[in-house]
Design a protein around this motif. Sequence first.
Motif, PDB file in Angstrom:
ATOM      1  N   ILE A  17       0.865  -1.170   0.000  1.00 31.83           N
ATOM      2  CA  ILE A  17       0.000   0.000   0.000  1.00 31.83           C
ATOM      3  C   ILE A  17       0.908   1.229   0.000  1.00 31.83           C
ATOM      4  O   ILE A  17       1.869   1.279   0.775  1.00 31.83           O
ATOM      5  CB  ILE A  17      -0.916  -0.016   1.236  1.00 31.83           C
ATOM      6  CG1 ILE A  17      -1.799  -1.264   1.215  1.00 31.83           C
ATOM      7  CG2 ILE A  17      -1.765   1.238   1.320  1.00 31.83           C
ATOM      8  CD1 ILE A  17      -2.622  -1.451   2.471  1.00 31.83           C
ATOM      9  N   PRO A  18       0.673   2.224  -0.861  1.00 27.95           N
ATOM     10  CA  PRO A  18       1.614   3.346  -0.986  1.00 27.95           C
ATOM     11  C   PRO A  18       1.932   4.043   0.327  1.00 27.95           C
ATOM     12  O   PRO A  18       3.088   4.303   0.647  1.00 27.95           O
ATOM     13  CB  PRO A  18       0.910   4.302  -1.965  1.00 27.95           C
ATOM     14  CG  PRO A  18      -0.052   3.439  -2.712  1.00 27.95           C
ATOM     15  CD  PRO A  18      -0.479   2.359  -1.770  1.00 27.95           C
ATOM     16  N   ARG A  19       0.902   4.317   1.128  1.00 23.91           N
ATOM     17  CA  ARG A  19       1.114   5.049   2.386  1.00 23.91           C
ATOM     18  C   ARG A  19      -0.124   4.869   3.256  1.00 23.91           C
ATOM     19  O   ARG A  19      -1.178   4.436   2.780  1.00 23.91           O
ATOM     20  CB  ARG A  19       1.365   6.537   2.118  1.00 23.91           C
ATOM     21  CG  ARG A  19       0.183   7.236   1.471  1.00 23.91           C
ATOM     22  CD  ARG A  19       0.497   8.660   1.056  1.00 23.91           C
ATOM     23  NE  ARG A  19      -0.672   9.298   0.434  1.00 23.91           N
ATOM     24  CZ  ARG A  19      -1.017   9.132  -0.824  1.00 23.91           C
ATOM     25  NH1 ARG A  19      -0.288   8.343  -1.612  1.00 23.91           N
ATOM     26  NH2 ARG A  19      -2.078   9.743  -1.309  1.00 23.91           N
ATOM     27  N   PHE A  20      -0.001   5.207   4.525  1.00 24.29           N
ATOM     28  CA  PHE A  20      -1.156   5.178   5.410  1.00 24.29           C
ATOM     29  C   PHE A  20      -2.188   6.196   4.931  1.00 24.29           C
ATOM     30  O   PHE A  20      -1.856   7.314   4.538  1.00 24.29           O
ATOM     31  CB  PHE A  20      -0.753   5.492   6.851  1.00 24.29           C
ATOM     32  CG  PHE A  20      -0.085   4.351   7.557  1.00 24.29           C
ATOM     33  CD1 PHE A  20      -0.774   3.173   7.797  1.00 24.29           C
ATOM     34  CD2 PHE A  20       1.228   4.442   7.987  1.00 24.29           C
ATOM     35  CE1 PHE A  20      -0.173   2.114   8.449  1.00 24.29           C
ATOM     36  CE2 PHE A  20       1.843   3.385   8.634  1.00 24.29           C
ATOM     37  CZ  PHE A  20       1.135   2.217   8.861  1.00 24.29           C
ATOM     38  N   PRO A  50      -5.749 -17.476  -1.551  1.00 26.63           N
ATOM     39  CA  PRO A  50      -5.227 -17.622  -0.178  1.00 26.63           C
ATOM     40  C   PRO A  50      -5.129 -16.275   0.546  1.00 26.63           C
ATOM     41  O   PRO A  50      -5.447 -15.233  -0.018  1.00 26.63           O
ATOM     42  CB  PRO A  50      -3.827 -18.186  -0.432  1.00 26.63           C
ATOM     43  CG  PRO A  50      -3.406 -17.526  -1.708  1.00 26.63           C
ATOM     44  CD  PRO A  50      -4.650 -17.440  -2.543  1.00 26.63           C
ATOM     45  N   ASP A  51      -4.649 -16.326   1.807  1.00 25.20           N
ATOM     46  CA  ASP A  51      -4.397 -15.097   2.545  1.00 25.20           C
ATOM     47  C   ASP A  51      -3.309 -14.293   1.846  1.00 25.20           C
ATOM     48  O   ASP A  51      -2.432 -14.841   1.170  1.00 25.20           O
ATOM     49  CB  ASP A  51      -3.967 -15.410   3.980  1.00 25.20           C
ATOM     50  CG  ASP A  51      -5.107 -15.962   4.809  1.00 25.20           C
ATOM     51  OD1 ASP A  51      -6.263 -15.886   4.351  1.00 25.20           O
ATOM     52  OD2 ASP A  51      -4.837 -16.479   5.910  1.00 25.20           O
ATOM     53  N   ARG A  52      -3.355 -12.968   2.077  1.00 27.47           N
ATOM     54  CA  ARG A  52      -2.384 -12.080   1.461  1.00 27.47           C
ATOM     55  C   ARG A  52      -1.793 -11.158   2.513  1.00 27.47           C
ATOM     56  O   ARG A  52      -2.479 -10.772   3.462  1.00 27.47           O
ATOM     57  CB  ARG A  52      -3.055 -11.244   0.367  1.00 27.47           C
ATOM     58  CG  ARG A  52      -3.502 -12.091  -0.793  1.00 27.47           C
ATOM     59  CD  ARG A  52      -4.528 -11.439  -1.682  1.00 27.47           C
ATOM     60  NE  ARG A  52      -4.925 -12.447  -2.665  1.00 27.47           N
ATOM     61  CZ  ARG A  52      -4.263 -12.662  -3.805  1.00 27.47           C
ATOM     62  NH1 ARG A  52      -3.210 -11.916  -4.106  1.00 27.47           N
ATOM     63  NH2 ARG A  52      -4.654 -13.611  -4.634  1.00 27.47           N
ATOM     64  N   LEU A  53      -0.543 -10.808   2.325  1.00 27.71           N
ATOM     65  CA  LEU A  53       0.147  -9.918   3.247  1.00 27.71           C
ATOM     66  C   LEU A  53       0.156  -8.510   2.677  1.00 27.71           C
ATOM     67  O   LEU A  53       0.350  -8.306   1.474  1.00 27.71           O
ATOM     68  CB  LEU A  53       1.578 -10.396   3.487  1.00 27.71           C
ATOM     69  CG  LEU A  53       1.700 -11.775   4.145  1.00 27.71           C
ATOM     70  CD1 LEU A  53       3.127 -12.284   4.077  1.00 27.71           C
ATOM     71  CD2 LEU A  53       1.221 -11.724   5.596  1.00 27.71           C
ATOM     72  N   LEU A  54      -0.063  -7.533   3.551  1.00 31.30           N
ATOM     73  CA  LEU A  54      -0.067  -6.132   3.164  1.00 31.30           C
ATOM     74  C   LEU A  54       0.982  -5.384   3.972  1.00 31.30           C
ATOM     75  O   LEU A  54       1.092  -5.576   5.185  1.00 31.30           O
ATOM     76  CB  LEU A  54      -1.442  -5.499   3.422  1.00 31.30           C
ATOM     77  CG  LEU A  54      -2.677  -6.199   2.840  1.00 31.30           C
ATOM     78  CD1 LEU A  54      -3.938  -5.504   3.321  1.00 31.30           C
ATOM     79  CD2 LEU A  54      -2.623  -6.241   1.333  1.00 31.30           C
ATOM     80  N   VAL A  55       1.763  -4.557   3.306  1.00 26.83           N
ATOM     81  CA  VAL A  55       2.714  -3.679   3.980  1.00 26.83           C
ATOM     82  C   VAL A  55       2.556  -2.278   3.403  1.00 26.83           C
ATOM     83  O   VAL A  55       2.086  -2.101   2.274  1.00 26.83           O
ATOM     84  CB  VAL A  55       4.176  -4.156   3.823  1.00 26.83           C
ATOM     85  CG1 VAL A  55       4.407  -5.452   4.558  1.00 26.83           C
ATOM     86  CG2 VAL A  55       4.549  -4.288   2.350  1.00 26.83           C
ATOM     87  N   VAL A  56       2.942  -1.283   4.201  1.00 27.68           N
ATOM     88  CA  VAL A  56       2.856   0.108   3.765  1.00 27.68           C
ATOM     89  C   VAL A  56       4.216   0.518   3.213  1.00 27.68           C
ATOM     90  O   VAL A  56       5.222   0.493   3.938  1.00 27.68           O
ATOM     91  CB  VAL A  56       2.422   1.020   4.929  1.00 27.68           C
ATOM     92  CG1 VAL A  56       2.364   2.476   4.482  1.00 27.68           C
ATOM     93  CG2 VAL A  56       1.064   0.573   5.467  1.00 27.68           C
ATOM     94  N   ALA A  57       4.252   0.864   1.924  1.00 29.85           N
ATOM     95  CA  ALA A  57       5.514   1.119   1.238  1.00 29.85           C
ATOM     96  C   ALA A  57       6.311   2.235   1.903  1.00 29.85           C
ATOM     97  O   ALA A  57       7.533   2.145   2.028  1.00 29.85           O
ATOM     98  CB  ALA A  57       5.247   1.464  -0.230  1.00 29.85           C
ATOM     99  N   GLU A  58       5.636   3.292   2.362  1.00 30.98           N
ATOM    100  CA  GLU A  58       6.359   4.414   2.964  1.00 30.98           C
ATOM    101  C   GLU A  58       7.076   3.968   4.237  1.00 30.98           C
ATOM    102  O   GLU A  58       8.182   4.437   4.531  1.00 30.98           O
ATOM    103  CB  GLU A  58       5.405   5.585   3.204  1.00 30.98           C
ATOM    104  CG  GLU A  58       4.814   5.707   4.535  1.00 30.98           C
ATOM    105  CD  GLU A  58       3.868   6.875   4.717  1.00 30.98           C
ATOM    106  OE1 GLU A  58       4.122   7.970   4.184  1.00 30.98           O
ATOM    107  OE2 GLU A  58       2.864   6.695   5.430  1.00 30.98           O
TER     108      GLU A  58
END
Length: 346
Positions: free
Chosen positions: A201-204, A217-225
Amino acid sequence: MKQPRPPSMGSAAAGGEGAKQEPSQLVSPLAVNHGRQESKPREAGVVVSFGARPAAAATTPPRPRKLTTVLVVDKARLCCSLCSLPLKRPIYQCAVGHLACGGCRMKLRVNSCRPCAAGGVASAYALCPGLDVFYGELHLPCPYEPYGCRSYIPYYRAASHQSACEHAPCLCAEPGCAFAAPPRVLLAHLAAAHAWPVHKIPRFGAIHPLRVPAAGPDRLLVVAEEVEKAAAAAEEEDDDDDKDEETESPAVFVLSVRARGEATAVSVACVRANARAGPQYKCVLWAKAPAPRGAAGRRLCMETDVPSCAQPGEAALEDGMWLGVAPVMVVGESREIHLSVLIDKL
């Protein structure tokens, strides 16, 4: 029992003993034994470090480097005689030597030492500034030092630090896999060893579109910033060997898709071992289906705090915080769900 390292290696020695032998004893009640003196510490001892530190110390101070000595201390000597927990300043002492936290002393209706009174002796507590200084300088390594935490914390704050430490290990969700690591390391493991999809995800506060199969399936999300900031901070630490500040790890989220009757439940959880600290993020989920010609499109929305889970997968579903997607909103032969996700800090 391993022999402690020389004083010059005091920090590493303390980390080994605290992390490998008795990590759980930092938060458990400590037994009190004021009735006898011992020339050698008992097995129920802790390795602490006493060293010169700056006057203005942070809540989670960096590891002391100068004039540090490793000591093995009977845990009873670090406990309040009233609550049996680690002493907290200001510290009071009776004439016999029994110690009490300032908070426990203030709860007494009469200033009388309880252990002495139990033995038929009258003795009152008095403030002891010297012990305040001494006990304030006793530090322990975090029990999660093997997982990357470099904090060196006051003994009386060990429990509160451990309950919120971001380096506490989380478990791999794959059946039969015993891997455990902090979230950022678990992220790499799930992606490399188990082929979990990872989305940035680009940013909060940014809305990020996703198309996911209704069957998982399940997926992992991280914030790029956050990932970029953590990488930049790590480079600065590599350039500055004397820097002791902790680098904040990027948060890791898991998007779960599960069948719930005829509907499909979509949820988001933060991968974090210490859920007791409460939610730190909020999430908005949208699900939408393409509109037939001449008809209005279908759209669902849910906003909720993001729960935490030490093992990716089920936390949000168990807590009832999920978006129910009806079968009519599952698109195409591939049975995809068109989602939008927004994650922000509380």
